[in-house]
Design a protein around this motif. Structure first.
Motif, PDB file in Angstrom:
ATOM      1  N   THR A 174       0.820  -1.213   0.000  1.00  0.00           N
ATOM      2  CA  THR A 174       0.000   0.000   0.000  1.00  0.00           C
ATOM      3  C   THR A 174       0.855   1.265   0.000  1.00  0.00           C
ATOM      4  O   THR A 174       0.641   2.168  -0.809  1.00  0.00           O
ATOM      5  CB  THR A 174      -0.942   0.000   1.220  1.00  0.00           C
ATOM      6  OG1 THR A 174      -1.727  -1.188   1.186  1.00  0.00           O
ATOM      7  CG2 THR A 174      -1.849   1.214   1.225  1.00  0.00           C
ATOM      8  N   GLY A 175       1.847   1.322   0.878  1.00  0.00           N
ATOM      9  CA  GLY A 175       2.667   2.525   0.999  1.00  0.00           C
ATOM     10  C   GLY A 175       3.573   2.792  -0.179  1.00  0.00           C
ATOM     11  O   GLY A 175       4.051   3.907  -0.363  1.00  0.00           O
ATOM     12  N   ARG A 192       2.125   3.931  -6.271  1.00  0.00           N
ATOM     13  CA  ARG A 192       2.039   5.308  -6.763  1.00  0.00           C
ATOM     14  C   ARG A 192       1.563   5.307  -8.217  1.00  0.00           C
ATOM     15  O   ARG A 192       2.008   4.493  -9.016  1.00  0.00           O
ATOM     16  CB  ARG A 192       3.404   5.986  -6.723  1.00  0.00           C
ATOM     17  CG  ARG A 192       3.917   6.297  -5.330  1.00  0.00           C
ATOM     18  CD  ARG A 192       5.391   5.925  -5.253  1.00  0.00           C
ATOM     19  NE  ARG A 192       6.061   6.398  -4.063  1.00  0.00           N
ATOM     20  CZ  ARG A 192       6.029   5.783  -2.896  1.00  0.00           C
ATOM     21  NH1 ARG A 192       5.309   4.701  -2.741  1.00  0.00           N
ATOM     22  NH2 ARG A 192       6.693   6.246  -1.868  1.00  0.00           N
ATOM     23  N   SER A 244      11.147   6.780   3.206  1.00  0.00           N
ATOM     24  CA  SER A 244       9.703   6.964   3.200  1.00  0.00           C
ATOM     25  C   SER A 244       9.138   6.945   4.606  1.00  0.00           C
ATOM     26  O   SER A 244       9.552   6.158   5.447  1.00  0.00           O
ATOM     27  CB  SER A 244       9.053   5.828   2.395  1.00  0.00           C
ATOM     28  OG  SER A 244       7.656   5.893   2.486  1.00  0.00           O
ATOM     29  N   SER A 245       8.185   7.815   4.828  1.00  0.00           N
ATOM     30  CA  SER A 245       7.388   7.715   6.053  1.00  0.00           C
ATOM     31  C   SER A 245       6.002   7.162   5.734  1.00  0.00           C
ATOM     32  O   SER A 245       5.142   7.118   6.603  1.00  0.00           O
ATOM     33  CB  SER A 245       7.279   9.090   6.736  1.00  0.00           C
ATOM     34  OG  SER A 245       6.667  10.025   5.870  1.00  0.00           O
ATOM     35  N   LEU A 246       5.786   6.724   4.482  1.00  0.00           N
ATOM     36  CA  LEU A 246       4.504   6.145   4.084  1.00  0.00           C
ATOM     37  C   LEU A 246       4.365   4.693   4.517  1.00  0.00           C
ATOM     38  O   LEU A 246       3.334   4.299   5.050  1.00  0.00           O
ATOM     39  CB  LEU A 246       4.329   6.215   2.565  1.00  0.00           C
ATOM     40  CG  LEU A 246       4.007   7.586   1.989  1.00  0.00           C
ATOM     41  CD1 LEU A 246       4.082   7.544   0.473  1.00  0.00           C
ATOM     42  CD2 LEU A 246       2.653   8.045   2.452  1.00  0.00           C
ATOM     43  N   HIS A 247       5.385   3.879   4.292  1.00  0.00           N
ATOM     44  CA  HIS A 247       5.283   2.449   4.602  1.00  0.00           C
ATOM     45  C   HIS A 247       4.904   2.181   6.056  1.00  0.00           C
ATOM     46  O   HIS A 247       4.041   1.340   6.313  1.00  0.00           O
ATOM     47  CB  HIS A 247       6.574   1.710   4.244  1.00  0.00           C
ATOM     48  CG  HIS A 247       6.741   1.514   2.774  1.00  0.00           C
ATOM     49  ND1 HIS A 247       6.082   0.532   2.072  1.00  0.00           N
ATOM     50  CD2 HIS A 247       7.483   2.193   1.869  1.00  0.00           C
ATOM     51  CE1 HIS A 247       6.419   0.609   0.802  1.00  0.00           C
ATOM     52  NE2 HIS A 247       7.255   1.610   0.643  1.00  0.00           N
ATOM     53  N   LEU A 305       2.994   3.709   7.965  1.00  0.00           N
ATOM     54  CA  LEU A 305       1.570   3.954   8.173  1.00  0.00           C
ATOM     55  C   LEU A 305       0.737   2.705   7.911  1.00  0.00           C
ATOM     56  O   LEU A 305      -0.314   2.494   8.518  1.00  0.00           O
ATOM     57  CB  LEU A 305       1.068   5.066   7.251  1.00  0.00           C
ATOM     58  CG  LEU A 305       1.593   6.455   7.510  1.00  0.00           C
ATOM     59  CD1 LEU A 305       1.122   7.409   6.420  1.00  0.00           C
ATOM     60  CD2 LEU A 305       1.179   6.952   8.878  1.00  0.00           C
ATOM     61  N   PHE A 306       1.207   1.861   6.989  1.00  0.00           N
ATOM     62  CA  PHE A 306       0.435   0.703   6.566  1.00  0.00           C
ATOM     63  C   PHE A 306       1.000  -0.611   7.084  1.00  0.00           C
ATOM     64  O   PHE A 306       0.390  -1.639   6.911  1.00  0.00           O
ATOM     65  CB  PHE A 306       0.366   0.673   5.039  1.00  0.00           C
ATOM     66  CG  PHE A 306      -0.214   1.934   4.479  1.00  0.00           C
ATOM     67  CD1 PHE A 306      -1.573   2.175   4.519  1.00  0.00           C
ATOM     68  CD2 PHE A 306       0.605   2.919   3.946  1.00  0.00           C
ATOM     69  CE1 PHE A 306      -2.120   3.341   4.029  1.00  0.00           C
ATOM     70  CE2 PHE A 306       0.084   4.098   3.455  1.00  0.00           C
ATOM     71  CZ  PHE A 306      -1.292   4.312   3.493  1.00  0.00           C
ATOM     72  N   ASN A 307       2.151  -0.580   7.712  1.00  0.00           N
ATOM     73  CA  ASN A 307       2.781  -1.801   8.209  1.00  0.00           C
ATOM     74  C   ASN A 307       2.578  -2.005   9.710  1.00  0.00           C
ATOM     75  O   ASN A 307       3.157  -2.915  10.279  1.00  0.00           O
ATOM     76  CB  ASN A 307       4.283  -1.786   7.882  1.00  0.00           C
ATOM     77  CG  ASN A 307       4.534  -1.878   6.406  1.00  0.00           C
ATOM     78  OD1 ASN A 307       3.705  -2.366   5.655  1.00  0.00           O
ATOM     79  ND2 ASN A 307       5.696  -1.406   5.971  1.00  0.00           N
TER      80      ASN A 307
END
Length: 136
Positions: free
Chosen positions: A43-44, A47, A126-129, A131-133
């Motif tokens: 998910t993270g 794109r 990344s600070s996105l991964h 959020l979903f992990n």
């Protein structure tokens, strides 16, 4: 990764909802599962990016031609079956959003999927991964 990049002739922005198309393509990518039921894409890392071509030439230049080129780049390790399923599903989304235009004017749509087995450098910040992990 994965990154799906759309390149298109600029007039498509007035004729198609490119932002909505991007969201639909990302959602499609996130729905994909492999043979064991595992998500194909993180998910993270998913794109979809879209860019109108600043300069372009289509076919013989004598008509009101347009195009959209979609290139999905993903990491290595997925089966041929997953590649085909992902490609078929992404093409179905592209067609659902653009077939009316294809019927109205000369337009080409191309979707290619590339794997990156020969990477010589692959860094991520990344600070996105995270959020979903959290639940993994």
């Amino acid at each position: 990764m994965p990154h799906l990049v759309l390149l298109y002739t600029p007039e498509l922005e007035q004729q198609a909802d490119i932002s909505n198309l991007c969201r639909a393509l990302a959602d499609c990518m996130l729905e994909q599962r492999d043979e064991s039921g595992k998500a194909v894409f993180p998910t993270g890392g998913t794109r979809v990016l879209a860019f109108p071509a600043a300069h372009y030439a289509v076919a013989d230049g004598k008509g009101d031609y347009t195009f959209l080129y979609a290139n999905l780049r993903m990491g290595a390790g997925r089966s041929a079956s997953v590649h085909k399923t992902v490609g078929d599903n992404l093409l179905a989304v592209l067609r659902a959003h653009l077939d009316e235009l294809v019927q109205q004017r000369p337009m080409g749509i191309t979707l290619q999927i590339d794997e990156s087995p020969g990477q010589v450098y692959d860094a991520k910040h990344s600070s996105l991964h995270p959020l979903f992990n959290k639940n993994s």
